[in-house]
Design a protein around this motif. Structure first.
Motif, PDB file in Angstrom:
ATOM      1  N   ASP A  23     -19.988  -4.413 -11.477  1.00 51.78           N
ATOM      2  CA  ASP A  23     -19.365  -4.842 -12.721  1.00 51.78           C
ATOM      3  C   ASP A  23     -20.205  -5.858 -13.483  1.00 51.78           C
ATOM      4  O   ASP A  23     -20.047  -5.996 -14.699  1.00 51.78           O
ATOM      5  N   VAL A  24     -21.092  -6.584 -12.785  1.00 51.10           N
ATOM      6  CA  VAL A  24     -21.785  -7.690 -13.443  1.00 51.10           C
ATOM      7  C   VAL A  24     -23.303  -7.668 -13.293  1.00 51.10           C
ATOM      8  O   VAL A  24     -24.003  -8.327 -14.066  1.00 51.10           O
ATOM      9  N   LEU A  25     -23.847  -6.935 -12.319  1.00 45.61           N
ATOM     10  CA  LEU A  25     -25.293  -6.928 -12.110  1.00 45.61           C
ATOM     11  C   LEU A  25     -25.938  -5.728 -12.794  1.00 45.61           C
ATOM     12  O   LEU A  25     -25.323  -4.673 -12.940  1.00 45.61           O
ATOM     13  N   GLY A  26     -27.207  -5.899 -13.200  1.00 51.03           N
ATOM     14  CA  GLY A  26     -27.990  -4.758 -13.623  1.00 51.03           C
ATOM     15  C   GLY A  26     -28.067  -3.777 -12.467  1.00 51.03           C
ATOM     16  O   GLY A  26     -28.219  -4.187 -11.307  1.00 51.03           O
ATOM     17  N   LEU A  27     -27.966  -2.480 -12.743  1.00 54.47           N
ATOM     18  CA  LEU A  27     -27.865  -1.489 -11.673  1.00 54.47           C
ATOM     19  C   LEU A  27     -29.193  -1.178 -10.998  1.00 54.47           C
ATOM     20  O   LEU A  27     -29.233  -0.426 -10.029  1.00 54.47           O
ATOM     21  N   VAL A  28     -30.257  -1.755 -11.499  1.00 55.25           N
ATOM     22  CA  VAL A  28     -31.549  -1.693 -10.790  1.00 55.25           C
ATOM     23  C   VAL A  28     -32.298  -2.972 -11.103  1.00 55.25           C
ATOM     24  O   VAL A  28     -32.237  -3.488 -12.226  1.00 55.25           O
ATOM     25  N   SER A  29     -32.974  -3.511 -10.110  1.00 53.69           N
ATOM     26  CA  SER A  29     -33.821  -4.671 -10.341  1.00 53.69           C
ATOM     27  C   SER A  29     -35.007  -4.630  -9.395  1.00 53.69           C
ATOM     28  O   SER A  29     -34.963  -4.002  -8.339  1.00 53.69           O
ATOM     29  N   ILE A  30     -36.069  -5.296  -9.821  1.00 56.70           N
ATOM     30  CA  ILE A  30     -37.321  -5.343  -9.068  1.00 56.70           C
ATOM     31  C   ILE A  30     -37.458  -6.721  -8.440  1.00 56.70           C
ATOM     32  O   ILE A  30     -37.392  -7.738  -9.134  1.00 56.70           O
ATOM     33  N   THR A  31     -37.640  -6.736  -7.135  1.00 56.87           N
ATOM     34  CA  THR A  31     -37.928  -7.988  -6.436  1.00 56.87           C
ATOM     35  C   THR A  31     -39.436  -8.198  -6.322  1.00 56.87           C
ATOM     36  O   THR A  31     -39.949  -9.290  -6.529  1.00 56.87           O
ATOM     37  N   SER A  32     -40.141  -7.134  -5.972  1.00 57.00           N
ATOM     38  CA  SER A  32     -41.598  -7.178  -5.851  1.00 57.00           C
ATOM     39  C   SER A  32     -42.187  -5.932  -6.499  1.00 57.00           C
ATOM     40  O   SER A  32     -41.660  -4.840  -6.278  1.00 57.00           O
ATOM     41  N   GLU A  64     -24.760  12.082 -20.971  1.00 54.12           N
ATOM     42  CA  GLU A  64     -23.528  11.498 -20.471  1.00 54.12           C
ATOM     43  C   GLU A  64     -23.743  10.023 -20.164  1.00 54.12           C
ATOM     44  O   GLU A  64     -24.817   9.620 -19.724  1.00 54.12           O
ATOM     45  N   GLY A  65     -22.715   9.244 -20.385  1.00 56.25           N
ATOM     46  CA  GLY A  65     -22.782   7.835 -20.040  1.00 56.25           C
ATOM     47  C   GLY A  65     -23.649   7.033 -20.990  1.00 56.25           C
ATOM     48  O   GLY A  65     -24.099   7.513 -22.040  1.00 56.25           O
ATOM     49  N   ALA A  66     -23.922   5.778 -20.609  1.00 57.79           N
ATOM     50  CA  ALA A  66     -24.650   4.856 -21.482  1.00 57.79           C
ATOM     51  C   ALA A  66     -26.161   5.005 -21.379  1.00 57.79           C
ATOM     52  O   ALA A  66     -26.891   4.471 -22.208  1.00 57.79           O
ATOM     53  N   GLY A  67     -26.633   5.726 -20.369  1.00 56.91           N
ATOM     54  CA  GLY A  67     -28.077   5.854 -20.169  1.00 56.91           C
ATOM     55  C   GLY A  67     -28.529   5.020 -18.992  1.00 56.91           C
ATOM     56  O   GLY A  67     -27.774   4.207 -18.441  1.00 56.91           O
ATOM     57  N   PRO A  68     -29.778   5.205 -18.564  1.00 58.64           N
ATOM     58  CA  PRO A  68     -30.258   4.523 -17.363  1.00 58.64           C
ATOM     59  C   PRO A  68     -30.476   3.028 -17.569  1.00 58.64           C
ATOM     60  O   PRO A  68     -30.873   2.587 -18.651  1.00 58.64           O
ATOM     61  N   HIS A  69     -30.222   2.262 -16.519  1.00 54.89           N
ATOM     62  CA  HIS A  69     -30.630   0.859 -16.469  1.00 54.89           C
ATOM     63  C   HIS A  69     -32.087   0.815 -16.031  1.00 54.89           C
ATOM     64  O   HIS A  69     -32.554   1.701 -15.314  1.00 54.89           O
ATOM     65  N   GLU A  70     -32.812  -0.233 -16.433  1.00 54.77           N
ATOM     66  CA  GLU A  70     -34.176  -0.392 -15.950  1.00 54.77           C
ATOM     67  C   GLU A  70     -34.544  -1.856 -15.864  1.00 54.77           C
ATOM     68  O   GLU A  70     -33.911  -2.717 -16.473  1.00 54.77           O
ATOM     69  N   ASP A  71     -35.559  -2.122 -15.095  1.00 50.98           N
ATOM     70  CA  ASP A  71     -36.131  -3.459 -14.981  1.00 50.98           C
ATOM     71  C   ASP A  71     -37.639  -3.289 -15.045  1.00 50.98           C
ATOM     72  O   ASP A  71     -38.175  -2.263 -14.590  1.00 50.98           O
ATOM     73  N   THR A  72     -38.335  -4.270 -15.614  1.00 54.31           N
ATOM     74  CA  THR A  72     -39.783  -4.174 -15.780  1.00 54.31           C
ATOM     75  C   THR A  72     -40.448  -5.465 -15.336  1.00 54.31           C
ATOM     76  O   THR A  72     -39.870  -6.548 -15.443  1.00 54.31           O
ATOM     77  N   LYS A  73     -41.683  -5.344 -14.852  1.00 56.09           N
ATOM     78  CA  LYS A  73     -42.489  -6.507 -14.497  1.00 56.09           C
ATOM     79  C   LYS A  73     -43.912  -6.270 -14.992  1.00 56.09           C
ATOM     80  O   LYS A  73     -44.498  -5.195 -14.772  1.00 56.09           O
ATOM     81  N   THR A  74     -44.478  -7.257 -15.645  1.00 50.69           N
ATOM     82  CA  THR A  74     -45.872  -7.197 -16.055  1.00 50.69           C
ATOM     83  C   THR A  74     -46.749  -7.520 -14.856  1.00 50.69           C
ATOM     84  O   THR A  74     -46.512  -8.504 -14.146  1.00 50.69           O
ATOM     85  N   ILE A  75     -47.743  -6.674 -14.593  1.00 53.11           N
ATOM     86  CA  ILE A  75     -48.648  -6.887 -13.463  1.00 53.11           C
ATOM     87  C   ILE A  75     -50.084  -6.773 -13.940  1.00 53.11           C
ATOM     88  O   ILE A  75     -50.381  -6.194 -14.991  1.00 53.11           O
ATOM     89  N   THR A  76     -50.994  -7.344 -13.181  1.00 45.63           N
ATOM     90  CA  THR A  76     -52.413  -7.227 -13.432  1.00 45.63           C
ATOM     91  C   THR A  76     -53.062  -6.490 -12.274  1.00 45.63           C
ATOM     92  O   THR A  76     -52.895  -6.879 -11.104  1.00 45.63           O
TER      93      THR A  76
END
Length: 300
Positions: free
Chosen positions: A197-206, A286-298
């Motif tokens: 209900d409150v968290l982004g449905l995907v997140s990146i830790t590493s 269908e639905g609102a569309g995918p959740h995503e998370d991004t991280k800038t890397i070198t």
């Protein structure tokens, strides 16, 4: 900040060689912020106090804690977690200060809190006591919208419970009197709402934001995605230069850990974006569309 009594201090999270870097390795990554040294199914486990780790070199003066920030999703603003290193003598107040200030590493994250600060934050007698310096944060005044009030409260609850490793209620006070936080009653103590209900449905830790990688690196995070499938990409600008998918340990009822090996050895050195998202078999129909998370890397 004034140091809290000894009983209110959070014990340092056990840092082992399996953790890798101090920011990306802490926690079991089961969505519960449970340290790897404990049972990942038990989200109420409190880590034991530890001295400096001779293998990792982690300072006895610091501890790694989860801090929750706000990010945008197709379902509106939701919470995303960053692991941060803070002074070990008062991690609750330090984490709450980072959270309220919106001091996130990822520029896509922010805070729901308007300008201001907490007077004190402590854990005692089976709950959190959060004292405000005045009544500024007791109403929705200053929020981007009144709809963000419950999320602002959950941002605090998830952060404090994650740091302390106990699912205990949060009460907000001015002086000795319980008050509302952005109009939400806290007198009886506020608990965490369900993750979905409150968290982004995907997140990146590493990798963490701004990480430097080379060869093959392990990407990880948490997600609740259709059939546990977590697609990932490496982008250079708008171009997708690598893609694949991870399989999470579950889906539907909460966020589950996912992990993928990403081989960047054939990429030219430079700046890229690592992306993880939830699977959308309907292609947006269908639905609102995918959740995503991004991280800038070198890439080296």
């Amino acid at each position: 900040m004034t140091a809290l009594p000894r009983r209110t201090r959070v014990a340092a999270l056990a840092l082992t060689a399996a953790l890798g870097t101090v920011l990306t390795g802490c926690g079991s990554d089961d969505g519960s912020d449970t340290p790897v040294a404990t049972d990942p199914a038990d989200s109420s486990t409190t880590p034991a106090e530890t001295e400096v780790d001779p293998e990792t070199g982690a300072s006895e003066d610091e501890v790694t804690v989860p801090v929750y920030f706000v990010g945008d999703t197709p379902q509106g603003p939701r919470l995303f977690r960053e692991f941060r290193t803070v002074p070990a003598d008062n991690p609750l107040e330090e984490a709450a200060a980072l959270m309220a200030a919106g001091d996130a590493l990822d520029p896509d994250y922010r805070t729901a809190y308007p300008d201001g600060a907490f007077a004190s934050v402590e854990y005692a007698d089976g709950g959190f006591r959060v004292v405000l310096p005045d009544d500024t944060w007791t109403t929705t005044s200053g929020l981007d919208s009144s709809e963000e009030a419950p999320l602002a409260v959950q941002q605090l609850v998830y952060t404090l419970q994650g740091v302390q490793q106990e699912r205990v209620p949060v009460t907000v006070l001015v002086g000795d009197s319980p008050v509302t936080l952005f109009g939400v009653d806290t007198a009886a103590g506020v608990q965490a709402e369900p993750q979905l209900d409150v968290l982004g449905l995907v997140s990146i830790t590493s990798p963490e934001e701004g990480a430097t990688v080379s060869g093959t690196f392990t990407a990880s995070g948490v997600a609740s995605s259709f059939e546990a499938t977590v697609p990932w990409e490496v982008r250079r600008g708008d171009e997708v230069v690598l893609d694949g998918f991870a399989t999470a340990e579950g889906w539907m009822d909460k966020l589950y850990p996912w992990e993928a090996e990403v081989d960047v050895s054939d990429l030219e050195p430079g700046e890229y974006t690592f992306v993880a998202r939830t699977d959308d078999p309907s292609g947006g129909a269908e639905g609102a569309g995918p959740h995503e998370d991004t991280k800038t890397i070198t890439v080296e």
